[in-house]
Design an enzyme around this catalytic site. Sequence first.
Site, short mmCIF file in Angstrom:
data_model
loop_
_atom_site.label_atom_id
_atom_site.label_comp_id
_atom_site.label_asym_id
_atom_site.label_seq_id
_atom_site.Cartn_x
_atom_site.Cartn_y
_atom_site.Cartn_z
N HIS A 145 0.79 -1.23 0.00
CA HIS A 145 0.00 0.00 0.00
C HIS A 145 0.83 1.28 0.00
CE1 HIS A 145 0.96 0.04 4.30
NE2 HIS A 145 0.62 1.31 4.29
C1 UD1 Z 1 -2.09 5.46 6.21
C2 UD1 Z 1 -0.81 5.91 6.89
C3 UD1 Z 1 0.26 4.82 6.75
C4 UD1 Z 1 -0.26 3.47 7.20
C5 UD1 Z 1 -1.55 3.15 6.44
C6 UD1 Z 1 -2.13 1.81 6.85
C7 UD1 Z 1 -0.33 8.33 6.83
C8 UD1 Z 1 0.53 9.34 6.21
N1 UD1 Z 1 -0.25 7.09 6.27
O1 UD1 Z 1 -1.84 5.40 4.83
O2 UD1 Z 1 1.36 5.17 7.54
O3 UD1 Z 1 0.71 2.48 6.96
O4 UD1 Z 1 -2.49 4.19 6.71
O5 UD1 Z 1 -3.35 1.60 6.24
O6 UD1 Z 1 -1.02 8.61 7.77
N2 UD1 Z 1 -9.50 4.59 2.77
C9 UD1 Z 1 -10.65 3.85 2.79
N3 UD1 Z 1 -11.13 3.45 4.00
C10 UD1 Z 1 -10.52 3.76 5.16
C11 UD1 Z 1 -9.34 4.52 5.12
C12 UD1 Z 1 -8.82 4.92 3.91
O7 UD1 Z 1 -11.24 3.55 1.77
O8 UD1 Z 1 -11.01 3.36 6.23
C13 UD1 Z 1 -8.96 5.06 1.48
C14 UD1 Z 1 -8.89 6.57 1.44
O9 UD1 Z 1 -10.04 7.11 0.93
C15 UD1 Z 1 -7.69 6.84 0.58
C16 UD1 Z 1 -6.82 5.62 0.78
O10 UD1 Z 1 -7.62 4.61 1.37
O11 UD1 Z 1 -8.05 6.94 -0.76
C17 UD1 Z 1 -5.63 5.93 1.60
O12 UD1 Z 1 -5.96 6.27 2.97
P1 UD1 Z 1 -5.05 7.25 3.85
O13 UD1 Z 1 -5.44 7.21 5.28
O14 UD1 Z 1 -4.99 8.55 3.17
O15 UD1 Z 1 -3.58 6.71 3.75
P2 UD1 Z 1 -3.03 5.25 3.79
O16 UD1 Z 1 -2.44 4.99 2.46
O17 UD1 Z 1 -4.05 4.28 4.31
#
Ligand code: UD1
Length: 367
Positions: A203
């Site tokens: 990811h």
């Molecule tokens: C975040 C953390 C990362 C961690 C990861 C684990 C930061 C900078 N990064 O990255 O350190 O390893 O989480 O998952 O804080 N989304 C969903 N459902 C959710 C959460 C997110 O669909 O419950 C989608 C969001 O809409 C987005 C993508 O997943 O498009 C990324 O989510 P985001 O929290 O921005 O960052 P991660 O890549 O998950």
Amino acid sequence: MTQVLCVAGARPNFMKIAPVMAALAETGIGAQLLHTGQHYDAAMSDSFFADLGIPPPDHHLEVGSGSHAVQTAEVMKRFEPVLESVQPRAVLVVGDVNSTLACALVAAKRGVCVIHVEAGLRSYDRSMPEEINRVLTDQISDLLFTTEKSALANLVREGVDPARVEFVGNVMIDTLYRNLARAVPAAQTLGAVLPQYAVLTLHRPSNVDDPDTLAALLDVVGEINRSLPVVLPLHPRTRANIEKFGFTARLAGLHLLPPVGYLEMLGLMRDARLVLTDSGGIQEETTALGVPCLTLRENTERPVTLTEGTNTLVGPDPAAIRAAFAEVMAGGGKAGRIPEFWDGRAAMRIAHAIKGWLPAQKGRRVA
Ligand code: UD1
């Protein structure tokens, strides 16, 4: 009275905050839990509260997704009034996600002490958003708890007073030991018995946001899958990019799963022949489980997993992945040993340290 306001926001925070909340309660330290809502799906958040017995959050900021600036700013805006109404002696943050830095920054500016659990880890790669979060959070923390000895040298190099730093071990491994007996057997999660398999998690923006890198990774995973079935619980970011880039066909033949719960993931890792990952936490969990791990990154902020554990740094290059995979299949992979203080008692060390430290903290509130 609430002495410590604890913060969790994203999936990798939940397994760290669980034992900390339990140890604070056991030590008689008044604590509340705040969930920023950075991760909000049932699969990315709620299931962890249920599986790990984390008390329901006292406060929920419901920030959701957004750019780094938007997400960080929203957490800050919504956290400040809660901090003002709770008036804790300290704010405790874990890990390195955007919520970690956002809440630490608000607390520091309001003159509330900041406690950072999992301090001092450094990849020395400033293109990782987590590295920025780590460096900045540590700079404004008053009490810093480390998981491995290398962290102290990193902090001292950045001018942090070593008197503020305490090596306590790894709270995530507390959670792992506490729940290992409850891990869901892989066959149950997979709905089939696979005599041998690999687990892959992917990811990191550096691996999944660039189409060429992601295509090359999925192709080499497809090759591996022909000799050892690959199980892939798909992170929402990765799934969205695979769809956007039109790569869905590259997943053919893999054992795809939605993001799995903690107890399912623990069972999948425990029973795997090897794990391939770009996660931070999984490098540590595989070391604790004694399962070989190939890390698909150029660097790691968790070097003890390389020097003492089962982790091998492979990077995203397909040839290197192919070679490392062949080596594990031929030789069984690194056996490793359990690093110091990864013994299930890290959270209790933290609670005792906080109990001794809190009374000496003079209020240093600012307007
Ligand atoms: C975040 C953390 C990362 C961690 C990861 C684990 C930061 C900078 N990064 O990255 O350190 O390893 O989480 O998952 O804080 N989304 C969903 N459902 C959710 C959460 C997110 O669909 O419950 C989608 C969001 O809409 C987005 C993508 O997943 O498009 C990324 O989510 P985001 O929290 O921005 O960052 P991660 O890549 O998950």
